[in-house]
Design a protein around this motif. Structure first.
Motif, PDB file in Angstrom:
ATOM      1  N   THR A 103      36.199  40.324  39.536  1.00 41.44           N
ATOM      2  CA  THR A 103      36.778  40.971  40.716  1.00 41.44           C
ATOM      3  C   THR A 103      38.278  41.177  40.539  1.00 41.44           C
ATOM      4  OG1 THR A 103      35.110  39.935  42.131  1.00 41.44           O
ATOM      5  CG2 THR A 103      37.074  40.786  43.218  1.00 41.44           C
ATOM      6  N   ILE A 104      38.963  40.169  39.998  1.00 42.34           N
ATOM      7  CA  ILE A 104      40.412  40.271  39.778  1.00 42.34           C
ATOM      8  C   ILE A 104      40.722  41.340  38.730  1.00 42.34           C
ATOM      9  CG2 ILE A 104      42.453  39.033  38.949  1.00 42.34           C
ATOM     10  CD1 ILE A 104      41.213  36.482  40.149  1.00 42.34           C
ATOM     11  N   PHE A 156      32.486  31.724  38.812  1.00 40.56           N
ATOM     12  CA  PHE A 156      33.798  31.846  38.166  1.00 40.56           C
ATOM     13  C   PHE A 156      33.936  33.205  37.479  1.00 40.56           C
ATOM     14  CE2 PHE A 156      36.578  31.248  34.426  1.00 40.56           C
ATOM     15  CZ  PHE A 156      37.729  30.843  35.074  1.00 40.56           C
ATOM     16  N   TYR A 157      32.865  33.625  36.795  1.00 34.94           N
ATOM     17  CA  TYR A 157      32.874  34.939  36.150  1.00 34.94           C
ATOM     18  C   TYR A 157      33.017  36.047  37.195  1.00 34.94           C
ATOM     19  CZ  TYR A 157      31.030  39.153  33.927  1.00 34.94           C
ATOM     20  OH  TYR A 157      30.863  40.444  33.489  1.00 34.94           O
ATOM     21  N   ALA A 158      32.315  35.892  38.341  1.00 34.06           N
ATOM     22  CA  ALA A 158      32.382  36.907  39.395  1.00 34.06           C
ATOM     23  C   ALA A 158      33.801  37.031  39.944  1.00 34.06           C
ATOM     24  CB  ALA A 158      31.408  36.557  40.517  1.00 34.06           C
ATOM     25  N   ILE A 159      34.489  35.900  40.107  1.00 36.79           N
ATOM     26  CA  ILE A 159      35.870  35.923  40.600  1.00 36.79           C
ATOM     27  C   ILE A 159      36.792  36.606  39.588  1.00 36.79           C
ATOM     28  CG2 ILE A 159      37.856  34.453  41.130  1.00 36.79           C
ATOM     29  CD1 ILE A 159      35.857  32.458  42.326  1.00 36.79           C
ATOM     30  N   ILE A 213      42.659  46.810  37.208  1.00 36.38           N
ATOM     31  CA  ILE A 213      42.386  48.123  36.602  1.00 36.38           C
ATOM     32  C   ILE A 213      42.514  49.229  37.643  1.00 36.38           C
ATOM     33  CG2 ILE A 213      40.579  49.554  35.547  1.00 36.38           C
ATOM     34  CD1 ILE A 213      39.563  46.993  34.186  1.00 36.38           C
ATOM     35  N   GLU A 214      42.003  48.976  38.839  1.00 33.50           N
ATOM     36  CA  GLU A 214      42.101  49.970  39.908  1.00 33.50           C
ATOM     37  C   GLU A 214      43.552  50.232  40.292  1.00 33.50           C
ATOM     38  OE1 GLU A 214      40.687  50.554  44.576  1.00 33.50           O
ATOM     39  OE2 GLU A 214      39.971  48.851  43.405  1.00 33.50           O
ATOM     40  N   LEU A 215      44.362  49.161  40.331  1.00 37.47           N
ATOM     41  CA  LEU A 215      45.777  49.329  40.640  1.00 37.47           C
ATOM     42  C   LEU A 215      46.495  50.165  39.580  1.00 37.47           C
ATOM     43  CD1 LEU A 215      47.198  45.951  42.016  1.00 37.47           C
ATOM     44  CD2 LEU A 215      46.809  48.080  43.232  1.00 37.47           C
ATOM     45  N   LEU A 242      42.217  39.435  48.144  1.00 33.39           N
ATOM     46  CA  LEU A 242      41.835  38.133  48.693  1.00 33.39           C
ATOM     47  C   LEU A 242      40.580  38.243  49.558  1.00 33.39           C
ATOM     48  CD1 LEU A 242      45.353  36.720  49.672  1.00 33.39           C
ATOM     49  CD2 LEU A 242      43.944  36.061  47.719  1.00 33.39           C
ATOM     50  N   GLU A 243      40.477  39.338  50.311  1.00 30.01           N
ATOM     51  CA  GLU A 243      39.279  39.546  51.138  1.00 30.01           C
ATOM     52  C   GLU A 243      38.044  39.758  50.267  1.00 30.01           C
ATOM     53  OE1 GLU A 243      40.270  42.795  53.645  1.00 30.01           O
ATOM     54  OE2 GLU A 243      41.427  41.579  55.066  1.00 30.01           O
ATOM     55  N   GLN A 244      38.207  40.484  49.149  1.00 31.02           N
ATOM     56  CA  GLN A 244      37.079  40.686  48.220  1.00 31.02           C
ATOM     57  C   GLN A 244      36.641  39.368  47.595  1.00 31.02           C
ATOM     58  OE1 GLN A 244      37.605  43.792  45.281  1.00 31.02           O
ATOM     59  NE2 GLN A 244      38.659  45.115  46.736  1.00 31.02           N
TER      60      GLN A 244
END
Length: 387
Positions: free
Chosen positions: A354-355, A348-351, A360-362, A218-220
């Protein structure tokens, strides 16, 4: 026979192809069922479409004004008083725009509209001069030009007929705009007042294991939106102001109008500067070609300053999107949602990116934890067997 069926069933469960085939089949079935009961979703769609515009406007203003509210609260001012001050400044800015900016734009727009017949006459003469060149004599361009009928009267007639046919949509747009004007300030007030409580409120419903990760996400997202929206606002103000100054210095008519257009079109990444330049060049190129060239020089200088000074400092590399990707996003978003899609496609693409990167990181972190736990378990078993 039963044993063979059980073995076959176990193999099917272990098959990734079978697993994903069933998943896609279930998803396709859900989509098909949803199309058959769309009457249940229509009220929900109406609800969100009604709220979309005021929430969008309020959210845009929130990310522009929230840094100012934070600055005032750092000066030992209560948040509610800081919000009131910001609202007073916003109201003053709106009054200034209505009293000073809008009349100037209307005046220049009216003057431009009255000079358009001369512009089209110049275009027509220029085209006939081109058609008279020896190179184009065999092509008989004159007959093609007459068939096109680019006369000012014909263009005005087509515009008025299109305007009358879309009168219903114009009335609907005016009504929607009125709703946004009256509802967006209330939404903005509560966003500024209670926006800081959003994440703590969401934390209560998060699983304890992933609470820190979701808060980080959420912060990102908040950082991405804040950097993009506030940065774009500063960029548009810079480009519009300095384009007006540049056009005024070289003596372009309607410099204020063309500068405002350049500032607004700068919201469109990469293509915006060219769209903002087009009206100034269109009006000047047929009568004063050298001045049209100077307009291009002004825009190049302003864009160089913006790209090398303003953009790196106010937006930086927050988005990290390749230029080709942005162009593709603009093409697709513009085709899907028109002008709104062009403006909202990149954020919208940036959001979404980011998600996706967060997920993927998780997943990668989970695999590393599993491998580390497996290694630890094996080493423990080895020690126990050695003893």
């Amino acid at each position: 026979m039963i044993v063979r069926r059980g073995i076959l069933f176990d193999k099917l469960k272990q098959s990734k192809l079978m697993f994903w085939s069933i998943e896609l089949l279930v998803l396709a079935t859900l989509v098909w069922v949803s199309t058959k009961i769309n009457f249940l979703f229509e009220p929900i769609g109406t609800f969100f479409s009604t709220l979309f515009a005021p929430v969008l406007v309020a959210g845009f203003l929130y990310y522009i004004l929230n840094p100012l509210v934070k600055l005032l609260t750092k000066l030992k001012l209560k948040r509610i008083y800081a919000i009131i001050i910001v609202f007073v400044l916003l109201l003053a800015a709106i009054i200034w725009i209505l009293v000073s900016v809008i009349p100037s734009l209307a005046s220049q727009l009216s003057s431009l509209a009255s000079s358009i017949p001369d512009v089209f006459k110049s275009i027509e003469e220029w085209i006939y001069q081109i058609a008279a060149l020896p190179v184009f004599k065999d092509l008989d361009l004159t007959s093609y030009i007459e068939q096109l009928d680019i006369s000012y009267g014909n263009i005005i007639q087509q515009f008025l007929s299109g305007l009358s046919s879309s009168l219903g949509s114009i009335v609907s747009t005016v009504a929607s705009t009125t709703i946004v004007i009256f509802t967006a300030p209330f939404i903005l007030f509560y966003m500024l007042k209670d926006g800081e409580r959003l994440v703590p409120g969401i934390q209560k419903f998060m699983p304890e294991k992933r609470k820190a990760d979701i808060v980080n996400l959420l912060e990102q997202l908040n950082k991405t939106l804040s950097s993009y929206i506030s940065g774009q606002a500063i960029e548009c103000l810079f480009v519009g102001t300095f384009t007006i100054i540049g056009y005024s210095l070289i003596g372009v008519r309607y410099a204020f109008l063309f500068g405002v257009i350049a500032g607004l079109t700068n919201l469109i990444p990469y293509l915006g500067p060219y769209l903002g330049l087009a009206p100034a060049v269109f009006v000047t190129v047929f009568d004063e070609p050298f001045k049209a060239l100077l307009c291009c020089v002004v825009v190049v200088i302003v864009q160089q300053l913006d790209g090398n000074v303003i953009y790196p400092n106010v937006i930086g590399k927050t988005l990290k999107i390749h230029p080709l990707t942005i162009i593709l996003i603009l093409l697709v978003a513009g085709n899907l949602a028109g002008l709104l899609g062009i403006f909202l496609g990149v954020p919208f693409y940036a959001i979404c990116r980011t998600i996706v990167l967060f997920i993927i990181e998780l997943v990668q972190r989970g695999k590393k934890e599993e491998r580390a736990a497996l290694v630890l378990e094996n080493s423990t078993e080895t020690k126990n067997s050695g003893q």
